[in-house]
Design a protein around this motif. Structure first.
Motif, PDB file in Angstrom:
ATOM      1  N   ASP A 128       0.807  -1.215   0.000  1.00 18.54           N
ATOM      2  CA  ASP A 128       0.000   0.000   0.000  1.00 18.54           C
ATOM      3  C   ASP A 128       0.844   1.271   0.000  1.00 18.54           C
ATOM      4  O   ASP A 128       0.473   2.268  -0.633  1.00 18.54           O
ATOM      5  CB  ASP A 128      -0.923   0.004   1.221  1.00 18.54           C
ATOM      6  N   TYR A 129       1.995   1.258   0.692  1.00 15.02           N
ATOM      7  CA  TYR A 129       2.708   2.519   0.910  1.00 15.02           C
ATOM      8  C   TYR A 129       4.205   2.491   0.599  1.00 15.02           C
ATOM      9  O   TYR A 129       4.766   3.534   0.243  1.00 15.02           O
ATOM     10  CB  TYR A 129       2.548   2.966   2.369  1.00 15.02           C
ATOM     11  N   LYS A 165       6.006  10.755   4.252  1.00 14.80           N
ATOM     12  CA  LYS A 165       6.574   9.414   4.318  1.00 14.80           C
ATOM     13  C   LYS A 165       8.030   9.458   4.778  1.00 14.80           C
ATOM     14  O   LYS A 165       8.491   8.571   5.504  1.00 14.80           O
ATOM     15  CB  LYS A 165       6.468   8.732   2.957  1.00 14.80           C
ATOM     16  N   GLU A 189       1.933   9.739  -2.217  1.00 16.83           N
ATOM     17  CA  GLU A 189       2.422  10.533  -1.092  1.00 16.83           C
ATOM     18  C   GLU A 189       1.306  11.369  -0.463  1.00 16.83           C
ATOM     19  O   GLU A 189       1.256  11.537   0.754  1.00 16.83           O
ATOM     20  CB  GLU A 189       3.555  11.450  -1.560  1.00 16.83           C
ATOM     21  N   THR A 193       3.317   1.954  12.620  1.00 20.33           N
ATOM     22  CA  THR A 193       2.138   2.340  11.835  1.00 20.33           C
ATOM     23  C   THR A 193       0.885   2.386  12.701  1.00 20.33           C
ATOM     24  O   THR A 193       0.131   3.370  12.679  1.00 20.33           O
ATOM     25  CB  THR A 193       1.923   1.352  10.678  1.00 20.33           C
ATOM     26  N   PHE A 252      -0.818   9.170   1.718  1.00 17.88           N
ATOM     27  CA  PHE A 252      -0.053   8.828   2.924  1.00 17.88           C
ATOM     28  C   PHE A 252      -0.073   9.977   3.922  1.00 17.88           C
ATOM     29  O   PHE A 252      -0.293   9.776   5.119  1.00 17.88           O
ATOM     30  CB  PHE A 252       1.382   8.479   2.541  1.00 17.88           C
ATOM     31  N   PRO A 266       3.800   2.081  -5.067  1.00 16.09           N
ATOM     32  CA  PRO A 266       2.774   1.753  -4.070  1.00 16.09           C
ATOM     33  C   PRO A 266       1.362   2.020  -4.575  1.00 16.09           C
ATOM     34  O   PRO A 266       1.149   2.755  -5.542  1.00 16.09           O
ATOM     35  CB  PRO A 266       3.125   2.687  -2.902  1.00 16.09           C
ATOM     36  N   CYS A 290      -0.945   3.570  -2.779  1.00 14.72           N
ATOM     37  CA  CYS A 290      -1.333   4.917  -2.331  1.00 14.72           C
ATOM     38  C   CYS A 290      -0.145   5.863  -2.503  1.00 14.72           C
ATOM     39  O   CYS A 290       0.981   5.533  -2.101  1.00 14.72           O
ATOM     40  CB  CYS A 290      -1.778   4.891  -0.873  1.00 14.72           C
TER      41      CYS A 290
END
Length: 297
Positions: free
Chosen positions: A60-61, A81, A70, A117, A73, A66, A68
């Motif tokens: 996902d990140y 990030k 920036e 996270t 995020f 990814p 998603c």
């Protein structure tokens, strides 16, 4: 009903031997286990697929392409990030609890990325500990431990640098940054108040913590932020029924100016010399003119 009750009476010892009594109790226990409706106090084991949670998080990140970007995020984590990865690296290096380890079954535990996270998710969005169990595959107890260890570790790492009053060198850097960005000489911060919802406010306190423009009781936080989001002053706790100027009169923001320990820096405003800088505030009907309130001689 009579048949059900008869099961709980011991058989007549004159008719049956001791062996039959033991068999009776064994059969009774087996029937109770078969009729168990899930209300037992025995702890239920749930297999957490930690590896699946880590792979989903990476996809996902944190992979090269990814799911998603920036902007998403930053919206979900309330930070960039790059800053997030720096925090992960710092807490992993300073606290062994965040390091990936092997459990008693020779299985890998949660990764530092998963632990940080979920700690930041709880702080940034106010999520409950078990809200993302199906996403990170982390139990409620582990989620609470992540938040506790994360807060302690962050305070231990960053408190000497950030949780302090600015020095004379810091003030000079703040003046230069704000003058370059906002074209306001000798401004050393932006002062504002924000409101936090207190949903579990006791009934006897609701009157002083309620406002007409809010549905729930609120608590006010006064803070001063620099251009790089360094919150070097925070005053939390005044009832939400107060306005910003009432909170300012109670806060310890100007305590260093009163006792003469604040850094000095000369500034001219309208041909008048001031010994201190000033704070930028939003003008409203509650505030007198900016220079009368914030300029400190």
């Amino acid at each position: 009903m009579a048949d059900d009750l008869s099961l709980f009476f011991l058989p007549d010892s004159s008719d049956e031997s001791s062996n039959s009594s033991i068999l009776f109790f064994q059969n009774l226990i087996e029937e109770a286990e078969l009729q168990d409706t899930g209300t037992s106090n025995r702890r239920r084991y749930i297999e957490c697929q930690r590896e699946v949670g880590h792979e989903t998080l990476m996809a996902d990140y944190f992979v090269e392409d990814p799911k998603c970007n920036e902007d998403i995020f930053r919206h979900r984590f309330r930070m960039s990030k790059r800053l997030f990865l720096k925090i992960v690296s710092d807490v992993e290096a300073n606290d062994s609890w965040f390091q990936e380890a092997i459990d008693a079954r020779s299985r890998k535990g949660f990764t530092p990325l998963q632990k940080v996270t979920w700690a930041i998710k709880q702080l940034a969005t106010g999520s409950t500990p078990d809200e993302n169990d199906e996403y990170l595959h982390m139990a409620e107890r582990t989620s609470r431990e992540c938040l506790e260890y994360f807060c302690d570790t962050v305070c231990k790492i960053y408190a000497p640098e950030f949780l302090r009053r600015p020095t004379s060198h810091d003030m000079t850097l703040l003046y230069e940054a704000h003058e370059e960005k906002h074209h306001l000489p000798r401004m050393f911060g932006s002062l504002d108040c924000t409101h936090f919802v207190w949903r579990m406010c006791p009934t006897e306190y609701r009157g002083q913590y309620m406002r007409g423009d809010h549905r729930y009781p609120i608590v006010m936080l006064e803070s001063v932020a620099s251009q790089d989001l360094w919150l070097w002053h925070a005053f939390c706790g005044p009832p939400g029924s107060q306005n910003d100027i009432n909170v300012l009169q109670q806060s310890p923001l100007f305590l260093t100016e009163r006792n003469g320990t604040a850094p000095k820096c000369l500034v001219y405003v309208n041909n008048h010399l001031y010994k201190r800088g000033y704070l930028l505030v939003s003008y409203s009907k509650y505030y007198p003119p900016l220079w009368q309130v914030e300029c400190l001689e």
